[in-house]
Design a protein around this motif. Structure first.
Motif, PDB file in Angstrom:
ATOM      1  N   ASN A 117      55.976 -35.951  62.110  1.00  0.00           N
ATOM      2  CA  ASN A 117      56.334 -36.687  63.528  1.00  0.00           C
ATOM      3  C   ASN A 117      55.819 -37.782  63.972  1.00  0.00           C
ATOM      4  OD1 ASN A 117      57.884 -34.073  63.755  1.00  0.00           O
ATOM      5  ND2 ASN A 117      56.113 -33.013  64.661  1.00  0.00           N
ATOM      6  N   VAL A 175      57.749 -41.055  65.217  1.00  0.00           N
ATOM      7  CA  VAL A 175      57.440 -41.747  66.493  1.00  0.00           C
ATOM      8  C   VAL A 175      57.080 -43.177  66.347  1.00  0.00           C
ATOM      9  CG1 VAL A 175      55.821 -41.846  68.380  1.00  0.00           C
ATOM     10  CG2 VAL A 175      56.535 -39.772  67.752  1.00  0.00           C
ATOM     11  N   ARG A 183      59.469 -46.300  67.542  1.00  0.00           N
ATOM     12  CA  ARG A 183      59.016 -47.220  68.431  1.00  0.00           C
ATOM     13  C   ARG A 183      59.179 -48.698  67.743  1.00  0.00           C
ATOM     14  NH1 ARG A 183      53.710 -46.375  67.707  1.00  0.00           N
ATOM     15  NH2 ARG A 183      53.436 -44.752  69.270  1.00  0.00           N
TER      16      ARG A 183
END
Length: 810
Positions: free
Chosen positions: A202, A206, A210
């Protein structure tokens, strides 16, 4: 509920159909011909059976399908085609303003309704009897029953025989329980490992998201910039086309307009009734008189402008000469104190000057000019030489440097930037060194030596010295401003008679008697400040007098600012032809005729303010014009501020002080807000708005702005140093500057500890060499100007004018 006439059935109702074969599928990918299932077929006539030699050419047994399809197609072609049905003509479209409605055309009208008619009916079904339950099947009993007697303990002993079984059961139970516990622990470990893996995944997801978002934002920004550039090019193209069309139309119509209006004016269609009446009723002399006054005013204004320019140049030259004279006076005073020049020689020169009465009259009123003239005569006679002057200047520089280091050291000690024990340690070293025995009684020399030792042993750094020097300069500037303020207040009080002149003279006598304050008599601002403090202490001046005087100063400053503002407004209105020069000249003539206002003609600021007020009173200038001018200034000021903010923002983005991720959401917010729709077209205004929003969110702080401005200043200094280095290099190549002079100055720089850090930076070193050569006049301003002209890039060739638009008539 039973109905009459129906009989109750005696048997249940059943139905069964006769068996029949299942037909083949008519449609489908693997459908087969229908005749195969029409009945039994002789194998001798079945086309699917291959006959003859199996090694011969085999014929596809399914070719008959294609032949059958072709025959069916031929049969369809032979059939007569059904004639097409005649299409019923449709109702024509309604005319404008009307529409079709549905009508019943039957003989009898029937009621139309959306609700379907319903009716209720009843019926009775035949009852069915439930089938009774099937009885339980019990097989018929066979064989004979036989019994036997078994005593206790005949077959087996339970306690003995059950022990191995129990051991097996308990062992297996414990083994299974242990395996289950181990399996649970293994599953828990697997779950923990899985959760850890999912957390890492995860986090990586992320981070990837980003980065993807950043790339998307960059791509969107790139597309926006490309679209903006395309839009700009389109606007530029449209503007060029409009300009070309406007130029063409102006060139084409100018001749027509001039001819038409000239003919109409000649024929008398256009005329000014007031002008015609003035021409017919008032003498032409008035017109000539006004024109002469206007020309006279213009001539006087031009003459005054030239005189002001000459006075300014003369004042600048006089200021430079005064600086040189003061330098000579200081040198002469120093030489007289040192005994280099005796008082007898000075008196002798004064006696010689008395013979030249005209020259003596010119310089006798100004002591500075007199001493400067004496200095020049001594230089001519050889009493003062260049070596003596250089020696005195070097001593003066050493004195100034000593004072500077002493001030910096005192400030450092006051702010406790070095420890007391470090200072005492260095002072002990200075006292122990026999070479320093001569300077121990000289506090200034000891401070200089202590400062150099602190800098050499790195107790203080060059940055600390620079910062302290800046603070000392600020404190001195504040003290100087305070002295000047006190001097202004004292002079104002004396001029207005609020303070007594005799009190001032009494305080001045006390100062002259005090030997410690004797040196302050040469410094007029410091003397006035000391007199102010003494008179305030004695009560000759009160705090109320000071406050009243400061209020008068503030009112005078406001009035002066108001007059300057009115003067600027007047000049702006005259430049933009909103106010006429003839009106100004006429009012100026009125002011000159008024004797009460004769003194105001010397003050240009007050004169312009008076002219503005008179034009406003006579309604030759309207408040709307003034408001529009001030709005224009405010817009220009705002534009300058926007450009500054835009420059700051772009510099911060280039240096990554502000991240794109911080500015992108705010930029999207601006685009969504309809209030800022006009701002999006102006890139400078958009940057300024984005700058303000980042400042509100404290992503841009005053410290960030100050750092950026310092970066600009450093870049400017760097560019200036590079420019000086190029100039010096060019002069050395063209032998305008000697290598020996450069090497001599380089040796001086190396010996000076103050310039130790500058030797590592070649650009800064070349700039320092350039400044020193310029100071020692090895380089002149004329040489610098010629070298800059030589290094300047060649002018760009003139561009060809754009071609005229199609159909343009020359």
């Amino acid at each position: 509920m039973a109905m009459a006439g129906l009989q109750k059935p005696t048997e249940p109702y059943t139905y069964s159909a006769a068996p029949r074969p299942v037909n083949h599928r008519k449609f489908g990918k693997f459908s087969e011909p229908a005749y195969l299932y029409s009945g039994p077929m002789n194998i001798m006539y079945d086309p699917r059976v291959i006959r003859g030699n199996t090694y011969a050419l085999q014929v596809n047994p399914f070719l008959w399908q294609e032949e059958a399809a072709a025959a069916a197609a031929k049969r369809k072609k032979k059939k007569r085609k059904r004639p097409p049905e005649k299409k019923r003509p449709e109702t024509p479209e309604p005319v404008f303003g009307r529409k079709h409605i549905v009508l019943q055309t039957d003989k009898y009208l029937e009621e139309l309704s959306d609700k379907i008619p319903e009716a209720t009916a009843e019926t009775q079904t035949d009852p069915f009897m439930d089938r009774p339950l099937t009885p339980l099947y019990i097989p018929q009993k066979t064989g004979l029953d036989v019994a036997t007697q078994i005593e206790e303990g005949d077959l087996f002993h339970f306690d003995i025989e059950v022990e191995p079984i129990l051991e097996v059961l308990v062992g297996k139970t414990l083994e299974q329980a242990l395996m289950e516990v181990l399996e649970e622990e293994e599953l828990a470990a697997m779950h923990a490992h899985q959760e850890h893996f999912e957390q890492i995944r995860n986090a990586e997801l992320v981070a990837v998201q980003r980065m993807e978002a950043a790339e998307i934002r960059k791509l969107e920004e790139k597309e926006r910039r490309i679209a903006q550039e395309k839009q700009r090019l389109i606007h530029e193209k449209i503007a060029k086309e409009k300009l070309a069309a406007q130029t063409f139309s102006r060139g084409y119509l100018s001749v027509i307009f001039d001819n038409v209006f000239r003919k109409l004016r000649q024929s008398g269609h256009f005329y000014d009734p007031v002008e015609r009446e003035v021409k017919n009723s008032i003498e032409i002399y008035n017109q000539k008189h006004v024109e002469a006054e206007r020309r006279k005013a213009e001539y006087l204004a031009e003459k005054r402008k030239k005189a002001e320019e000459e006075a300014r140049l003369k004042a600048e030259a006089e200021a430079k000469a005064q600086v040189v004279r003061e330098k000579k006076v200081k040198l002469l005073a120093t030489m007289i104190e040192n005994g280099t020049v005796s008082e007898e020689e000075r008196e002798k020169l004064l006696e010689d000057l008395e013979e030249n009465k005209r020259l003596l009259q010119e310089v006798s009123k100004d002591a500075v000019k007199l001493d400067a003239l004496l200095y020049d005569r001594l230089m001519e006679q050889g009493t003062i030489t260049e070596e003596m002057v250089e020696e005195i200047e070097a001593a003066e520089k050493a004195r100034i440097e000593t004072e500077r280091k002493g001030k910096i050291l005192r400030s450092i000690l006051e702010r406790s930037l070095i420890r007391e024990k470090d200072k005492n340690k260095l002072m002990a070293e200075i006292e122990e060194n026999e070479e320093n025995a001569e300077i121990l009684n000289d506090e200034a020399a000891v401070n200089v030596l202590l400062f150099d030792m602190l800098l050499e042993q790195e107790y203080i750094t060059q940055e600390t010295v620079a910062e302290t020097e800046k603070l000392v300069a600020e404190e001195e500037a504040k003290a100087k401003a305070e002295r000047e303020r006190k001097g202004r207040i004292l002079l104002s009080l004396l001029e207005r008679g609020v303070a007594q002149e005799k009190d001032k003279k009494r305080m001045l006598k006390k100062i002259k008697k005090d030997e410690e304050r004797a040196s302050i008599l040469k410094d007029v601002p410091a003397l006035n400040a000391l007199l102010f403090d003494m008179m305030l202490e004695k009560g000759s001046i009160t705090q109320e007098m000071v406050a009243e005087t400061e209020a008068l100063f503030e009112a005078a400053e406001k009035a002066k600012a108001e007059k300057e503002h009115k003067g600027k407004l007047l000049h702006s209105l005259l430049e933009r032809n909103l106010a006429k020069e003839t009106d100004k000249a006429q009012l100026l003539a009125e002011i000159k005729e008024d004797k009460k206002r004769a003194s105001i003609l010397k003050d240009e600021t007050a004169l312009n303010a008076l002219l503005f007020d008179m034009l406003l009173a006579k309604k030759l200038i309207t408040p709307a014009m003034v408001g529009a001018t001030e709005e224009m200034w405010a817009a220009a000021k705002a534009k300058v501020e926007w450009e500054r903010k835009s420059k700051l923002l772009r510099s911060m983005l280039e240096r990554n002080v502000i991240k794109e991720t911080d500015s992108a959401p705010l930029l999207a917010q601006i685009k969504e807000d309809k209030q800022h729709a006009n701002t999006l077209t102006d890139e400078t205004a958009l940057d300024a708005l984005l700058f303000d929003m980042l400042s509100e969110k404290q992503l841009i702080t005053p410290a960030t702005i100050a750092a950026t401005e310092e970066f600009w200043a450093a870049e400017k200094v760097k560019a200036e140093r590079e420019h000086k280095g190029k100039l010096l290099q060019s002069m050395l190549e063209r032998t305008l500057v000697k290598e020996t002079d450069k090497d001599q100055l380089l040796a001086e720089i190396k010996e000076d500890k103050k310039h130790a850090n500058i030797l590592k930076d070649e650009t800064a070193l070349n700039a320092l060499l350039f400044d020193m050569l310029l100071e020692k006049k090895h380089i002149t301003p004329e040489m610098v100007a010629a070298t800059e002209e030589l290094l300047a890039p060649p002018p760009e060739p003139p561009q060809e004018p754009p071609p005229p638009p199609p159909g343009y008539m020359t």
